[in-house]
Design a protein around this motif. Structure first.
Motif, PDB file in Angstrom:
ATOM      1  N   PHE A  62      54.202 -29.026 -47.993  1.00  0.00           N
ATOM      2  CA  PHE A  62      54.478 -28.447 -46.828  1.00  0.00           C
ATOM      3  C   PHE A  62      55.809 -29.504 -46.482  1.00  0.00           C
ATOM      4  CE2 PHE A  62      53.603 -28.856 -41.980  1.00  0.00           C
ATOM      5  CZ  PHE A  62      54.148 -27.124 -41.719  1.00  0.00           C
ATOM      6  N   GLU A  63      54.699 -30.724 -46.268  1.00  0.00           N
ATOM      7  CA  GLU A  63      55.007 -31.905 -45.572  1.00  0.00           C
ATOM      8  C   GLU A  63      56.463 -32.014 -45.818  1.00  0.00           C
ATOM      9  OE1 GLU A  63      55.148 -33.981 -43.328  1.00  0.00           O
ATOM     10  OE2 GLU A  63      52.839 -32.771 -42.740  1.00  0.00           O
ATOM     11  N   GLU A  64      56.913 -31.484 -47.546  1.00  0.00           N
ATOM     12  CA  GLU A  64      58.602 -31.633 -48.048  1.00  0.00           C
ATOM     13  C   GLU A  64      59.007 -31.061 -47.366  1.00  0.00           C
ATOM     14  OE1 GLU A  64      58.039 -31.774 -52.160  1.00  0.00           O
ATOM     15  OE2 GLU A  64      56.516 -33.945 -52.220  1.00  0.00           O
ATOM     16  N   MET A  65      58.380 -29.608 -47.405  1.00  0.00           N
ATOM     17  CA  MET A  65      59.603 -28.460 -47.070  1.00  0.00           C
ATOM     18  C   MET A  65      59.536 -28.651 -45.738  1.00  0.00           C
ATOM     19  SD  MET A  65      57.661 -24.736 -49.230  1.00  0.00           S
ATOM     20  CE  MET A  65      56.226 -25.638 -49.377  1.00  0.00           C
ATOM     21  N   TYR A  66      59.016 -28.665 -44.970  1.00  0.00           N
ATOM     22  CA  TYR A  66      59.360 -29.197 -43.838  1.00  0.00           C
ATOM     23  C   TYR A  66      60.488 -30.342 -43.046  1.00  0.00           C
ATOM     24  CZ  TYR A  66      58.237 -30.047 -38.629  1.00  0.00           C
ATOM     25  OH  TYR A  66      58.671 -30.438 -36.826  1.00  0.00           O
ATOM     26  N   GLN A  67      60.005 -31.557 -43.817  1.00  0.00           N
ATOM     27  CA  GLN A  67      61.173 -32.335 -44.360  1.00  0.00           C
ATOM     28  C   GLN A  67      62.710 -32.385 -44.884  1.00  0.00           C
ATOM     29  OE1 GLN A  67      61.367 -35.503 -42.509  1.00  0.00           O
ATOM     30  NE2 GLN A  67      59.321 -35.092 -42.150  1.00  0.00           N
ATOM     31  N   ALA A  68      62.687 -30.818 -45.233  1.00  0.00           N
ATOM     32  CA  ALA A  68      64.194 -30.023 -46.255  1.00  0.00           C
ATOM     33  C   ALA A  68      64.356 -29.084 -44.780  1.00  0.00           C
ATOM     34  CB  ALA A  68      63.972 -29.588 -47.009  1.00  0.00           C
ATOM     35  N   GLY A  69      63.651 -28.773 -43.451  1.00  0.00           N
ATOM     36  CA  GLY A  69      64.001 -27.843 -42.966  1.00  0.00           C
ATOM     37  C   GLY A  69      63.873 -26.167 -43.437  1.00  0.00           C
ATOM     38  N   VAL A  70      63.093 -25.890 -43.449  1.00  0.00           N
ATOM     39  CA  VAL A  70      62.692 -24.463 -44.780  1.00  0.00           C
ATOM     40  C   VAL A  70      62.764 -24.428 -43.811  1.00  0.00           C
ATOM     41  CG1 VAL A  70      61.153 -23.324 -46.597  1.00  0.00           C
ATOM     42  CG2 VAL A  70      62.654 -25.731 -47.199  1.00  0.00           C
ATOM     43  N   PHE A  71      61.527 -24.262 -42.848  1.00  0.00           N
ATOM     44  CA  PHE A  71      60.522 -23.530 -41.889  1.00  0.00           C
ATOM     45  C   PHE A  71      62.022 -23.176 -41.045  1.00  0.00           C
ATOM     46  CE2 PHE A  71      57.177 -25.579 -44.264  1.00  0.00           C
ATOM     47  CZ  PHE A  71      57.087 -24.728 -45.126  1.00  0.00           C
ATOM     48  N   GLN A  72      61.598 -22.298 -40.279  1.00  0.00           N
ATOM     49  CA  GLN A  72      63.050 -21.807 -39.272  1.00  0.00           C
ATOM     50  C   GLN A  72      61.918 -21.005 -38.291  1.00  0.00           C
ATOM     51  OE1 GLN A  72      66.156 -20.470 -40.435  1.00  0.00           O
ATOM     52  NE2 GLN A  72      66.831 -21.984 -41.565  1.00  0.00           N
ATOM     53  N   TYR A  73      61.869 -21.423 -37.004  1.00  0.00           N
ATOM     54  CA  TYR A  73      61.130 -20.749 -35.824  1.00  0.00           C
ATOM     55  C   TYR A  73      62.151 -19.539 -34.462  1.00  0.00           C
ATOM     56  CZ  TYR A  73      61.244 -24.705 -33.376  1.00  0.00           C
ATOM     57  OH  TYR A  73      61.065 -26.203 -33.552  1.00  0.00           O
ATOM     58  N   GLY A  74      62.035 -19.471 -33.966  1.00  0.00           N
ATOM     59  CA  GLY A  74      63.186 -18.619 -33.450  1.00  0.00           C
ATOM     60  C   GLY A  74      62.568 -19.359 -31.738  1.00  0.00           C
ATOM     61  N   LYS A  75      63.760 -19.155 -30.921  1.00  0.00           N
ATOM     62  CA  LYS A  75      62.866 -20.068 -29.553  1.00  0.00           C
ATOM     63  C   LYS A  75      62.971 -19.307 -28.675  1.00  0.00           C
ATOM     64  CE  LYS A  75      67.711 -23.220 -30.415  1.00  0.00           C
ATOM     65  NZ  LYS A  75      68.440 -23.725 -29.723  1.00  0.00           N
TER      66      LYS A  75
END
Length: 75
Positions: A62-75
């Motif tokens: 999860f941390e590796e994917m988070y650092q890579a910017g895989v997760f996106q969320y709306g504002k």
């Protein structure tokens, strides 16, 4: 000079006898294929999954994917 006399072929029960042989051969062949699939494909696949999940750290992933910017969320 006369031609040799050939015996008549036995036709009664021929289909049943041939089917019995072919059904037994098909059963043995399918059993062999199933055994080869189990030990050639299924068991190595199960072992690979066990090895993967034995060393798998979901938080690190999860941390590796988070650092890579895989997760996106709306504002």
């Amino acid at each position: 000079m006369s031609a040799p006399i050939l015996a008549k072929p036995q036709l009664r029960g021929l289909l049943a006898r041939r089917l019995r042989i072919h059904i037994m051969a098909a059963f043995v062949l399918s059993l062999g294929c199933a055994t080869m699939y189990k030990f050639g494909v299924a068991e190595p696949r199960k072992k690979a999954y066990q090895d993967f999940y034995r060393r798998y750290d979901s938080m690190k992933d999860f941390e590796e994917m988070y650092q890579a910017g895989v997760f996106q969320y709306g504002k």
